[in-house]
Design an enzyme around this catalytic site. Structure first.
Site, PDB file in Angstrom:
ATOM      1  N   TYR A  49      -3.098  -1.055   9.993  1.00  0.00           N
ATOM      2  CA  TYR A  49      -2.991  -1.375   8.571  1.00  0.00           C
ATOM      3  C   TYR A  49      -1.741  -0.767   7.959  1.00  0.00           C
ATOM      4  O   TYR A  49      -0.941  -1.450   7.307  1.00  0.00           O
ATOM      5  CB  TYR A  49      -4.234  -0.892   7.828  1.00  0.00           C
ATOM      6  N   SER A  80       0.843  -1.190   0.000  1.00  0.00           N
ATOM      7  CA  SER A  80       0.000   0.000   0.000  1.00  0.00           C
ATOM      8  C   SER A  80       0.877   1.237   0.000  1.00  0.00           C
ATOM      9  O   SER A  80       1.924   1.267   0.669  1.00  0.00           O
ATOM     10  CB  SER A  80      -0.902   0.024   1.236  1.00  0.00           C
TER      11      SER A  80
END
Length: 252
Positions: A174, A147
């Site tokens: 995350y 990401s």
């Protein structure tokens, strides 16, 4: 490692029988990756924690698709998948979770543990399990779906990937787990040498099940095309790098 700023559009046409495993391939980016690899003539294993969802996805994908039950957080599930898939050329570590929580003042240890169990430890477990099969391949490729929010460079200054000012300190579980994925990618590439091509992809915000009910973001197929480009890199392609979905280098 390799210091190029943009990936070539050239791919290595897969040889007959080239085989890929895509974890978390029953939906979202993983499903789109499976479809596009099939379009290139690759034999695809759809890895799915829920076997029935994997079988449903395979029924939509057509021929040259196999399904394997694969919970990346369960060592017995990983071992069973390794036993079943004897030949492997491409591993796409796509399975991931967003376990919730915001910054360090509100995120629980359980939320951190859940994120790391899937996004980091599960990724390493699957990679380790399939290394013997990948080492038998003439063109081994590993793609870790990461990401842009895991980029420490982008996290520490304005960037085009997300709302930096609003996101400061948020998404601890995350985002930090994806920072760890980036580190694992680099260290894996260094350990395996240049025969392997090991890279990470920042797919951008996509309409997936990562966050329940999320309707914003781009088409998962667009991000999948970036994964496929890394999965089919030519032998002189780069290794040990983080790439944006559009083929430009992303900073660690």
């Amino acid at each position: 490692m390799d210091q190029i700023d943009r990936l070539s559009t050239e791919i290595r046409p897969p040889e007959p029988g080239t085989t890929a495993l895509v974890t978390g391939a029953n939906s979202g980016i993983g499903f789109a990756v499976a479809r596009q690899l099939l379009d290139h003539g690759v034999v695809v294993w759809v890895g799915s924690r829920d076997l029935s969802k994997g079988e449903r996805a395979a029924s939509q994908l057509g021929s040259a698709v196999h399904v394997v039950q694969l919970d990346v957080t369960d060592s017995s599930s990983v071992a069973a998948a390794v036993e079943r898939i004897a030949k492997l050329d491409i591993l796409v570590n796509n399975a991931g979770v967003n376990s919730g929580g915001e910054d360090v003042t509100t995120t629980s240890i359980d939320q951190l543990r859940t994120a790391y169990e899937t996004n980091v430890f599960g990724l390493i477990s699957v990679t380790q399990g399939f290394l013997p099969a990948l080492k038998r391949s003439a063109h081994p490729r590993i793609v870790n779906v990461s990401s842009g929010t895991g980029s420490l460079t982008w996290n520490s200054g304005p960037n085009p990937q997300f709302d930096w000012e609003r996101a400061q300190g948020g998404g601890l579980a995350y985002r930090s787990s994806k920072t760890a994925v980036n580190a694992v990618t680099l260290l894996t590439a260094q350990a395996l040498g240049n025969t392997f091509k090991v890279n990470a992809l920042a797919p951008g915000l996509r309409r997936t099940n990562l966050i329940a009910g999320m309707t914003v973001g781009g088409d998962p197929a667009e991000a999948a095309s970036g994964v496929v480009r890394l999965a089919l890199l030519p032998d002189d392609g780069p290794t040990g790098s983080l790439w944006s979905w559009d083929g430009t280098r992303a900073p660690w």
